[in-house]
Design a protein around this motif. Structure first.
Motif, PDB file in Angstrom:
ATOM      1  N   GLY A 165      50.107  33.105  36.407  1.00 50.27           N
ATOM      2  CA  GLY A 165      50.475  34.422  36.905  1.00 50.27           C
ATOM      3  C   GLY A 165      49.409  35.461  36.621  1.00 50.27           C
ATOM      4  N   ILE A 166      48.759  35.342  35.469  1.00 51.06           N
ATOM      5  CA  ILE A 166      47.671  36.276  35.144  1.00 51.06           C
ATOM      6  C   ILE A 166      46.522  36.109  36.128  1.00 51.06           C
ATOM      7  CG2 ILE A 166      45.906  36.822  33.418  1.00 51.06           C
ATOM      8  CD1 ILE A 166      47.950  36.077  31.266  1.00 51.06           C
ATOM      9  N   VAL A 167      46.204  34.859  36.466  1.00 53.77           N
ATOM     10  CA  VAL A 167      45.143  34.616  37.448  1.00 53.77           C
ATOM     11  C   VAL A 167      45.517  35.239  38.791  1.00 53.77           C
ATOM     12  CG1 VAL A 167      43.896  32.834  38.730  1.00 53.77           C
ATOM     13  CG2 VAL A 167      44.378  32.507  36.301  1.00 53.77           C
ATOM     14  N   ILE A 168      46.773  35.065  39.200  1.00 56.40           N
ATOM     15  CA  ILE A 168      47.233  35.639  40.466  1.00 56.40           C
ATOM     16  C   ILE A 168      47.155  37.161  40.419  1.00 56.40           C
ATOM     17  CG2 ILE A 168      49.248  35.934  41.959  1.00 56.40           C
ATOM     18  CD1 ILE A 168      50.073  33.085  41.201  1.00 56.40           C
ATOM     19  N   LEU A 169      47.578  37.743  39.295  1.00 61.52           N
ATOM     20  CA  LEU A 169      47.540  39.200  39.153  1.00 61.52           C
ATOM     21  C   LEU A 169      46.116  39.729  39.285  1.00 61.52           C
ATOM     22  CD1 LEU A 169      48.810  41.952  38.347  1.00 61.52           C
ATOM     23  CD2 LEU A 169      48.420  41.298  35.958  1.00 61.52           C
ATOM     24  N   PHE A 170      45.199  39.089  38.567  1.00 59.29           N
ATOM     25  CA  PHE A 170      43.823  39.577  38.567  1.00 59.29           C
ATOM     26  C   PHE A 170      43.152  39.354  39.922  1.00 59.29           C
ATOM     27  CE2 PHE A 170      42.282  40.498  34.107  1.00 59.29           C
ATOM     28  CZ  PHE A 170      43.562  40.708  33.610  1.00 59.29           C
ATOM     29  N   ALA A 171      43.482  38.241  40.585  1.00 63.05           N
ATOM     30  CA  ALA A 171      42.841  37.937  41.873  1.00 63.05           C
ATOM     31  C   ALA A 171      43.450  38.737  43.012  1.00 63.05           C
ATOM     32  CB  ALA A 171      42.959  36.443  42.182  1.00 63.05           C
ATOM     33  N   GLY A 172      44.695  39.168  42.855  1.00 65.85           N
ATOM     34  CA  GLY A 172      45.374  39.873  43.930  1.00 65.85           C
ATOM     35  C   GLY A 172      45.492  41.358  43.683  1.00 65.85           C
ATOM     36  N   ALA A 173      46.405  41.727  42.793  1.00 63.62           N
ATOM     37  CA  ALA A 173      46.719  43.146  42.588  1.00 63.62           C
ATOM     38  C   ALA A 173      45.525  43.933  42.052  1.00 63.62           C
ATOM     39  CB  ALA A 173      47.912  43.275  41.644  1.00 63.62           C
ATOM     40  N   LEU A 174      44.675  43.295  41.243  1.00 60.88           N
ATOM     41  CA  LEU A 174      43.552  44.005  40.632  1.00 60.88           C
ATOM     42  C   LEU A 174      42.231  43.743  41.342  1.00 60.88           C
ATOM     43  CD1 LEU A 174      44.415  43.512  36.849  1.00 60.88           C
ATOM     44  CD2 LEU A 174      45.041  45.389  38.377  1.00 60.88           C
ATOM     45  N   ASP A 175      42.321  43.227  42.561  1.00 59.41           N
ATOM     46  CA  ASP A 175      41.101  42.904  43.300  1.00 59.41           C
ATOM     47  C   ASP A 175      40.224  44.140  43.497  1.00 59.41           C
ATOM     48  OD1 ASP A 175      39.554  41.010  45.172  1.00 59.41           O
ATOM     49  OD2 ASP A 175      39.989  42.713  46.474  1.00 59.41           O
ATOM     50  N   GLY A 176      40.828  45.258  43.857  1.00 60.34           N
ATOM     51  CA  GLY A 176      40.052  46.478  44.065  1.00 60.34           C
ATOM     52  C   GLY A 176      39.318  46.927  42.820  1.00 60.34           C
ATOM     53  N   LEU A 177      39.953  46.746  41.644  1.00 62.60           N
ATOM     54  CA  LEU A 177      39.312  47.112  40.385  1.00 62.60           C
ATOM     55  C   LEU A 177      38.027  46.322  40.173  1.00 62.60           C
ATOM     56  CD1 LEU A 177      39.315  48.478  37.565  1.00 62.60           C
ATOM     57  CD2 LEU A 177      40.756  46.589  36.782  1.00 62.60           C
ATOM     58  N   PHE A 178      38.085  45.028  40.408  1.00 64.71           N
ATOM     59  CA  PHE A 178      36.899  44.196  40.184  1.00 64.71           C
ATOM     60  C   PHE A 178      35.848  44.416  41.263  1.00 64.71           C
ATOM     61  CE2 PHE A 178      40.214  41.830  37.851  1.00 64.71           C
ATOM     62  CZ  PHE A 178      39.622  41.845  36.607  1.00 64.71           C
ATOM     63  N   ARG A 179      36.288  44.754  42.451  1.00 63.78           N
ATOM     64  CA  ARG A 179      35.307  45.082  43.496  1.00 63.78           C
ATOM     65  C   ARG A 179      34.506  46.321  43.102  1.00 63.78           C
ATOM     66  NH1 ARG A 179      35.466  43.444  48.664  1.00 63.78           N
ATOM     67  NH2 ARG A 179      35.147  45.572  49.424  1.00 63.78           N
ATOM     68  N   ARG A 180      35.196  47.321  42.561  1.00 62.49           N
ATOM     69  CA  ARG A 180      34.498  48.533  42.128  1.00 62.49           C
ATOM     70  C   ARG A 180      33.580  48.232  40.942  1.00 62.49           C
ATOM     71  NH1 ARG A 180      36.218  52.932  44.653  1.00 62.49           N
ATOM     72  NH2 ARG A 180      38.226  52.844  45.739  1.00 62.49           N
ATOM     73  N   LEU A 181      34.045  47.380  40.030  1.00 64.60           N
ATOM     74  CA  LEU A 181      33.222  47.022  38.884  1.00 64.60           C
ATOM     75  C   LEU A 181      31.940  46.324  39.328  1.00 64.60           C
ATOM     76  CD1 LEU A 181      32.809  46.712  35.823  1.00 64.60           C
ATOM     77  CD2 LEU A 181      34.153  44.596  35.947  1.00 64.60           C
ATOM     78  N   VAL A 182      32.088  45.352  40.226  1.00 64.31           N
ATOM     79  CA  VAL A 182      30.918  44.626  40.725  1.00 64.31           C
ATOM     80  C   VAL A 182      29.992  45.564  41.495  1.00 64.31           C
ATOM     81  CG1 VAL A 182      30.155  42.827  42.325  1.00 64.31           C
ATOM     82  CG2 VAL A 182      32.060  42.389  40.766  1.00 64.31           C
ATOM     83  N   ALA A 183      30.568  46.448  42.303  1.00 63.50           N
ATOM     84  CA  ALA A 183      29.748  47.402  43.048  1.00 63.50           C
ATOM     85  C   ALA A 183      28.964  48.313  42.118  1.00 63.50           C
ATOM     86  CB  ALA A 183      30.637  48.229  43.976  1.00 63.50           C
ATOM     87  N   SER A 184      29.604  48.755  41.017  1.00 64.75           N
ATOM     88  CA  SER A 184      28.910  49.619  40.059  1.00 64.75           C
ATOM     89  C   SER A 184      27.766  48.886  39.378  1.00 64.75           C
ATOM     90  CB  SER A 184      29.911  50.115  39.015  1.00 64.75           C
ATOM     91  OG  SER A 184      30.941  50.870  39.612  1.00 64.75           O
ATOM     92  N   VAL A 185      28.009  47.635  38.982  1.00 61.00           N
ATOM     93  CA  VAL A 185      26.976  46.841  38.318  1.00 61.00           C
ATOM     94  C   VAL A 185      25.801  46.600  39.259  1.00 61.00           C
ATOM     95  CG1 VAL A 185      26.436  44.612  37.282  1.00 61.00           C
ATOM     96  CG2 VAL A 185      28.561  45.768  36.708  1.00 61.00           C
ATOM     97  N   LEU A 186      26.094  46.263  40.527  1.00 60.84           N
ATOM     98  CA  LEU A 186      25.016  46.035  41.485  1.00 60.84           C
ATOM     99  C   LEU A 186      24.224  47.320  41.757  1.00 60.84           C
ATOM    100  CD1 LEU A 186      26.743  43.690  44.091  1.00 60.84           C
ATOM    101  CD2 LEU A 186      25.133  43.066  42.280  1.00 60.84           C
ATOM    102  N   ALA A 187      24.937  48.458  41.782  1.00 61.47           N
ATOM    103  CA  ALA A 187      24.251  49.739  41.991  1.00 61.47           C
ATOM    104  C   ALA A 187      23.317  50.057  40.824  1.00 61.47           C
ATOM    105  CB  ALA A 187      25.281  50.860  42.163  1.00 61.47           C
ATOM    106  N   LEU A 188      23.767  49.757  39.593  1.00 62.13           N
ATOM    107  CA  LEU A 188      22.904  49.970  38.422  1.00 62.13           C
ATOM    108  C   LEU A 188      21.690  49.061  38.484  1.00 62.13           C
ATOM    109  CD1 LEU A 188      25.541  50.287  35.546  1.00 62.13           C
ATOM    110  CD2 LEU A 188      24.099  52.115  36.504  1.00 62.13           C
ATOM    111  N   GLY A 189      21.920  47.810  38.956  1.00 61.78           N
ATOM    112  CA  GLY A 189      20.809  46.874  39.058  1.00 61.78           C
ATOM    113  C   GLY A 189      19.765  47.307  40.079  1.00 61.78           C
ATOM    114  N   ARG A 190      20.198  48.082  41.082  1.00 63.25           N
ATOM    115  CA  ARG A 190      19.256  48.583  42.085  1.00 63.25           C
ATOM    116  C   ARG A 190      18.654  49.915  41.697  1.00 63.25           C
ATOM    117  NH1 ARG A 190      23.425  46.687  45.766  1.00 63.25           N
ATOM    118  NH2 ARG A 190      24.246  48.821  45.841  1.00 63.25           N
ATOM    119  N   GLY A 191      19.001  50.346  40.471  1.00 63.51           N
ATOM    120  CA  GLY A 191      18.434  51.611  40.000  1.00 63.51           C
ATOM    121  C   GLY A 191      19.241  52.812  40.395  1.00 63.51           C
ATOM    122  N   GLY A 192      20.593  52.640  40.491  1.00 59.64           N
ATOM    123  CA  GLY A 192      21.443  53.769  40.816  1.00 59.64           C
ATOM    124  C   GLY A 192      21.837  53.785  42.263  1.00 59.64           C
TER     125      GLY A 192
END
Length: 366
Positions: A339-366
């Motif tokens: 259930g935790i896997v389902i929660l993180f992959a489904g309901a919290l998908d937007g959270l991780f998308r933003r996290l990954v986007a922020s990390v990639l933006a930092l990697g490109r220098g902002g």
């Protein structure tokens, strides 16, 4: 005010975000295991050993994976049309009824005819049960989420009535049909490979696994290499633009739902014809709902669906072995981990998308 859309490279959206969400889910699951005094590393090792560490464990894992491939693909096809089909349980139930009727009524036929006809009957049953909500949404505006939920309950009630009052096995105290004829039973993989001199332990894995693999290829070809698939994706992206381009959204919605239901019928093929060799109550066992998480994690792509299905197959089989080796980690706790896997992959998908986007933006220098 809605949040701004998150723009990610395709590789990050389809691979990195699911990996991050699964990793985060496993970390949280490890903390749960640690809270009861057990080692998360030891538990993980036991889970992997129980699911992938032996031929027997692998056979059970792939058996579960087969169910998740069918239900995951069913949800994925509907997703591409902009639909949220959560009626996989009901569609698989009706598919099981149709398959059982075909196996019992057409019993005199040889297996080379009976098996394909029973599989087609299962697909037709699932397609019919999904087509009706699709028709209601396309023509009456009834939301497919509500109607598929309702149809799950109708199917659950219908199978009880049929197994008790109409199709039940004479003299049996269990709600089940008579055993299917031998020629209607799918060949177990260990018997199939045994004919070529390969000795494998007995597991529920059967030739419906090959059907699941074929379905992955077929769905990929349908969605990404056919005119119908293009129409499905166009309707899912923008129904108004699709109508402007001459694509009838109502017809595409009904067709996509029918295909979705037919794929859900593969669950009935695996369970009824491949494992139980009869129709029993509750054979769907929640696989249809897990298929939603499989489709979400797999981003609706057949490759992603196959990997997500394998992950849940590992959790199901490895979790069973884990609860046996570690009694303090009960089967219910394994369900919580899933259930935790389902929660993180489904309901919290937007959270991780933003996290990954922020990390990639930092990697490109902002």
């Amino acid at each position: 005010m809605s949040a701004a859309p998150i723009d990610l490279p395709r590789w990050a959206d389809t691979a990195l975000v699911p990996l991050v969400s699964v990793a985060a889910a496993l970390v949280v699951a490890g903390l749960v295991v640690l809270s009861i005094g057990e080692s998360p590393l030891e538990a993980t090792a036991l889970l992997l050993k129980g699911s992938l560490g032996s031929l027997e464990g692998l056979g059970f894992t792939l058996y579960y994976t087969t169910n998740f491939i069918f239900t995951g693909l069913a949800v994925a096809v509907a997703f591409h049309a902009g639909l949220f089909n959560i009626g996989g349980e009901g569609q698989a139930t009706i598919a099981g009824i149709f398959a059982a009727l075909a196996c019992l009524w057409l019993a005199p036929l040889p297996g080379i005819l009976l098996v394909p006809l029973a599989i087609l009957a299962a697909a037709a049953g699932g397609a019919l049960w999904a087509f009706i909500p699709g028709y209601l949404q396309a023509t009456r505006g009834s939301h497919v989420v509500i109607t598929t939920i309702m149809f799950n309950f109708i199917a659950a009630t219908l199978i009880v009535y049929l197994l008790v009052e109409v199709m039940g096995k004479t003299g049996s105290m269990q709600p089940e049909t008579p055993d299917f004829p031998k020629q209607a039973v799918l060949t177990p993989i260990h018997e199939l490979l045994g004919a070529f001199g390969l000795k494998l332990p007995s597991t529920p894995l059967n030739t419906s696994f090959l059907l699941a693999l074929a379905s992955l290829v077929a769905v990929w070809a349908l969605i990404y290499r056919s005119r119908l698939g293009y129409a499905i994706r166009t309707v899912g992206a923008n129904p108004r633009a699709a109508a402007y381009a001459g694509i009838p959204p109502a017809r595409i919605i009904m067709v996509a739902m029918a295909i979705s239901g037919a794929l859900a019928g593969g669950l009935a093929v695996n369970e009824a014809m491949g494992v139980q060799h009869r129709l029993v109550l509750d054979f769907t066992a929640g696989y249809g709902f897990v298929g939603i998480a499989v489709a979400l994690m797999g981003r609706g792509h057949p490759v992603g669906v196959s990997l997500a299905a394998l992950l849940f197959g590992v959790l199901y089989q490895g979790g069973a072995e884990l609860s046996f080796d570690k009694p303090t980690i009960t089967r219910d706790m394994v369900v919580v981990i899933g259930g935790i896997v389902i929660l993180f992959a489904g309901a919290l998908d937007g959270l991780f998308r933003r996290l990954v986007a922020s990390v990639l933006a930092l990697g490109r220098g902002g």
